[in-house]
Design a protein around this motif. Structure first.
Motif, mmCIF file in Angstrom:
data_model
loop_
_atom_site.group_PDB
_atom_site.id
_atom_site.type_symbol
_atom_site.label_atom_id
_atom_site.label_comp_id
_atom_site.label_asym_id
_atom_site.label_seq_id
_atom_site.Cartn_x
_atom_site.Cartn_y
_atom_site.Cartn_z
ATOM 1 N N HIS A 3 0.853 -1.193 0.000
ATOM 2 C CA HIS A 3 0.000 0.000 0.000
ATOM 3 C C HIS A 3 0.883 1.235 0.000
ATOM 4 C CE1 HIS A 3 -3.276 -2.705 0.887
ATOM 5 N NE2 HIS A 3 -2.743 -3.060 2.039
ATOM 6 N N GLU A 7 -2.264 6.046 0.769
ATOM 7 C CA GLU A 7 -3.402 5.168 1.064
ATOM 8 C C GLU A 7 -3.472 4.873 2.560
ATOM 9 O OE1 GLU A 7 -4.022 2.448 -2.959
ATOM 10 O OE2 GLU A 7 -2.396 1.948 -1.565
ATOM 11 N N ASP A 10 -4.632 7.960 4.486
ATOM 12 C CA ASP A 10 -6.066 8.206 4.306
ATOM 13 C C ASP A 10 -6.923 7.406 5.276
ATOM 14 O OD1 ASP A 10 -5.607 10.037 2.315
ATOM 15 O OD2 ASP A 10 -5.966 8.642 0.659
ATOM 16 N N ILE A 11 -6.411 6.261 5.746
ATOM 17 C CA ILE A 11 -7.176 5.452 6.709
ATOM 18 C C ILE A 11 -6.636 5.633 8.138
ATOM 19 C CG2 ILE A 11 -7.847 3.729 4.972
ATOM 20 C CD1 ILE A 11 -5.691 1.876 6.161
ATOM 21 N N GLY A 12 -5.745 6.598 8.288
ATOM 22 C CA GLY A 12 -5.256 6.912 9.628
ATOM 23 C C GLY A 12 -4.096 6.082 10.108
ATOM 24 N N LYS A 306 1.265 -4.444 8.994
ATOM 25 C CA LYS A 306 0.528 -4.479 7.725
ATOM 26 C C LYS A 306 0.401 -5.900 7.181
ATOM 27 C CE LYS A 306 2.912 -1.690 5.158
ATOM 28 N NZ LYS A 306 4.139 -1.516 5.969
ATOM 29 N N LEU A 311 -6.556 -2.815 2.825
ATOM 30 C CA LEU A 311 -6.778 -1.495 3.410
ATOM 31 C C LEU A 311 -7.990 -1.502 4.331
ATOM 32 C CD1 LEU A 311 -6.064 0.874 0.376
ATOM 33 C CD2 LEU A 311 -4.767 0.743 2.516
ATOM 34 N N GLU A 312 -9.002 -2.263 3.945
ATOM 35 C CA GLU A 312 -10.202 -2.357 4.777
ATOM 36 C C GLU A 312 -9.886 -3.003 6.123
ATOM 37 O OE1 GLU A 312 -14.789 -4.129 4.606
ATOM 38 O OE2 GLU A 312 -13.349 -4.619 3.030
ATOM 39 N N GLU A 315 -7.899 -0.547 8.226
ATOM 40 C CA GLU A 315 -8.756 0.528 8.728
ATOM 41 C C GLU A 315 -9.587 0.050 9.916
ATOM 42 O OE1 GLU A 315 -11.636 4.022 6.930
ATOM 43 O OE2 GLU A 315 -11.499 2.111 5.867
ATOM 44 N N GLN A 316 -10.090 -1.175 9.833
ATOM 45 C CA GLN A 316 -10.876 -1.741 10.937
ATOM 46 C C GLN A 316 -9.999 -1.918 12.178
ATOM 47 O OE1 GLN A 316 -12.491 -5.357 9.296
ATOM 48 N NE2 GLN A 316 -14.201 -4.329 8.287
ATOM 49 N N SER A 318 -7.157 -0.321 12.917
ATOM 50 C CA SER A 318 -6.747 0.973 13.477
ATOM 51 C C SER A 318 -7.901 1.635 14.219
ATOM 52 C CB SER A 318 -6.229 1.898 12.372
ATOM 53 O OG SER A 318 -7.238 2.171 11.409
ATOM 54 N N SER A 319 -9.133 1.441 13.729
ATOM 55 C CA SER A 319 -10.314 1.967 14.425
ATOM 56 C C SER A 319 -10.492 1.273 15.772
ATOM 57 C CB SER A 319 -11.562 1.769 13.562
ATOM 58 O OG SER A 319 -12.718 2.204 14.235
#
Length: 345
Positions: A3, A7, A10-12, A306, A311-312, A315-316, A318-319
Motif C-alpha cells: 500500500h 493510502e 487516508d485510513i489513519g 501491515k 486497506l479495509e 482501517e478496521q 486501526s479503528s
C-alpha cells in the motif's frame, strides 16, 4: 500486499517519522512483536500454550482444576499435598512423578523456544538497543531475554567509554554471584528504567516470597544463560511470569508480587506519552488497558503490522485501536517504520 503511504494516511495509519514530534521523550511499551522481529521461534502467546501440548494429561487436569496457568502455584500445591501425605503415611509416588513432569516439561518448553547464547547474533541486538535510547522508560510484557540482552550491549559500550549506564531495571544489589536483588531505590542519577510487567524467565522469588531476584550470566564462567534457568527450575525455583489466560487472573498474580505490582504502579502513575510496539491488545491483557486509561498519559501511539492485510482490514484494526483509549489522543503507525534495525535472524 503493498500500500502507498498516501493510502495508509487516508485510513489513519502513519509512518513513525510523521508523528515522532508528538512523542519526543515518550515511554515505550514492547509486546511480543519486538521478540518475534528478532526470532520467529518466540511467536507464542505464553509458555503454557507450548507446554500443554506435550505435558502429562494428569498434570494438565490439575492446571484446569485450579483454573490457572501458573506453574509455581501448581508446584506449591503438589508440595503441600506431599507434605500432607507424609503426615498421614500415604504414598506420594504419583505426586513425585507429576512434580518431575512439571519441572521437565517447563525446562523443555523453554529450551525448545528460546535461542541459545551461540544462536544470538549480539551485534544485531546492539542496534535496537541504541534505538531504544530515543525513548524514556520501557515497559514490556515479554518473558524472553532479548530486551535484557539488547540493553546489556549498550550498557557495555557505555561502560567501556566510562559513561554512566543509560538503562537500569532496579536489580543491582548482589545477592550471589549469579543473582541480583530487586530494590525500588534508583542507584543512578537519571537513567531510563525498564519494567518487566509480566515477569520474565530470568526473574525469581526467594526469601519466603518477600524478595525478587534476577539471574545474571557470568561471562567469565561461560555458563549458558538457558542452563542457569534450567538449574533454577530443577531446584523448584520457577520463573516469575504472568501466564494466566484471563485479565483478572493476571491482575491477581501481579498484585500478589511486590516487584510486579511495583511495575504496574509505575505504568499507572506515568504522565509521559506512551508508544506501543508489537502489542496485540488481546482480551487477556485488559488490565494493561486499565493501567494506561487510569494514567495521566495524554497521547498514545500504537503500531500496526501491515503484513498481507487489505486497506479495509487495516482501517478496521486501526479503528479498534483508537476505541481502546477513549480519553487519550491515539495515533496509529506502521510498525515497520519504528525500528528499522529489527530483522529476524
Amino acid at each position: 500486499m503493498s500500500h502507498t503511504e498516501k493510502e495508509l494516511n487516508d485510513i489513519g495509519v502513519f509512518q513513525w517519522e510523521s508523528i515522532v514530534d508528538g512523542f519526543q521523550d515518550a515511554n515505550l511499551f514492547l509486546g511480543n512483536g519486538f521478540s518475534i522481529s528478532l526470532c520467529k521461534r518466540l511467536s507464542y502467546k505464553s509458555l503454557f500454550e507450548k507446554f500443554k501440548v506435550t505435558t502429562n494429561p494428569e498434570l494438565l487436569k490439575i492446571f484446569n482444576s485450579f483454573k490457572t496457568f501458573n506453574f509455581e502455584l501448581v508446584m506449591q500445591n503438589l508440595n503441600n499435598t506431599e507434605t500432607i501425605n507424609n503426615i498421614l503415611g500415604i504414598s506420594s509416588n504419583k505426586i513425585e512423578k507429576l512434580r518431575d513432569a512439571l519441572r521437565s516439561g517447563l525446562i523443555k518448553t523453554v529450551q525448545d523456544n528460546h535461542p541459545t547464547h551461540s544462536e544470538i547474533h549480539y551485534p544485531q541486538l546492539l542496534k535496537p538497543g541504541y534505538e531504544l535510547l530515543d525513548f524514556r522508560d520501557i515497559f514490556t510484557t515479554n518473558y524472553d531475554v532479548f530486551l535484557y540482552k539488547s540493553i546489556l550491549q549498550v550498557i557495555s559500550e557505555y561502560q567501556y567509554q566510562k559513561l554512566e549506564a543509560p538503562f537500569q531495571d532496579y536489580f543491582y544489589e548482589k545477592a550471589s554471584p549469579t543473582q541480583l536483588k530487586f530494590s525500588s531505590v534508583i542507584p543512578y542519577s537519571n537513567p531510563r528504567s525498564v519494567y518487566y510487567l509480566h515477569g520474565s524467565l530470568f526473574l525469581y522469588i526467594f526469601d519466603n516470597q518477600r524478595s525478587t531476584y534476577k539471574l545474571r550470566r557470568l561471562e567469565e564462567a561461560r555458563i549458558e544463560y538457558i542452563h542457569l534457568i534450567r538449574r533454577e527450575i530443577e531446584n523448584n525455583n520457577f520463573p516469575i511470569f504472568v501466564a494466566e489466560g484471563y485479565a483478572d487472573d493476571k491482575l491477581r498474580t501481579i498484585n500478589n508480587n511486590a516487584y510486579l505490582s511495583f511495575c504496574a504502579s509505575k505504568l499507572q502513575n506515568s504522565g509521559r506519552n506512551l508508544v506501543f510496539y508489537g502489542f496485540s491488545f488481546g482480551d487477556s491483557d485488559k488490565h494493561i488497558l486499565d493501567f494506561v486509561n487510569k494514567s495521566k498519559v495524554n497521547q498514545v501511539a500504537i503500531s500496526i503490522y501491515k503484513g498481507n492485510k487489505s486497506l479495509e482490514q487495516l482501517e478496521q484494526e486501526s479503528s479498534f485501536f483508537r476505541n481502546l483509549f477513549t480519553k487519550k489522543d491515539v495515533a496509529v503507525y506502521d510498525s515497520e517504520s519504528l525500528f528499522p534495525s529489527l530483522r529476524p535472524f
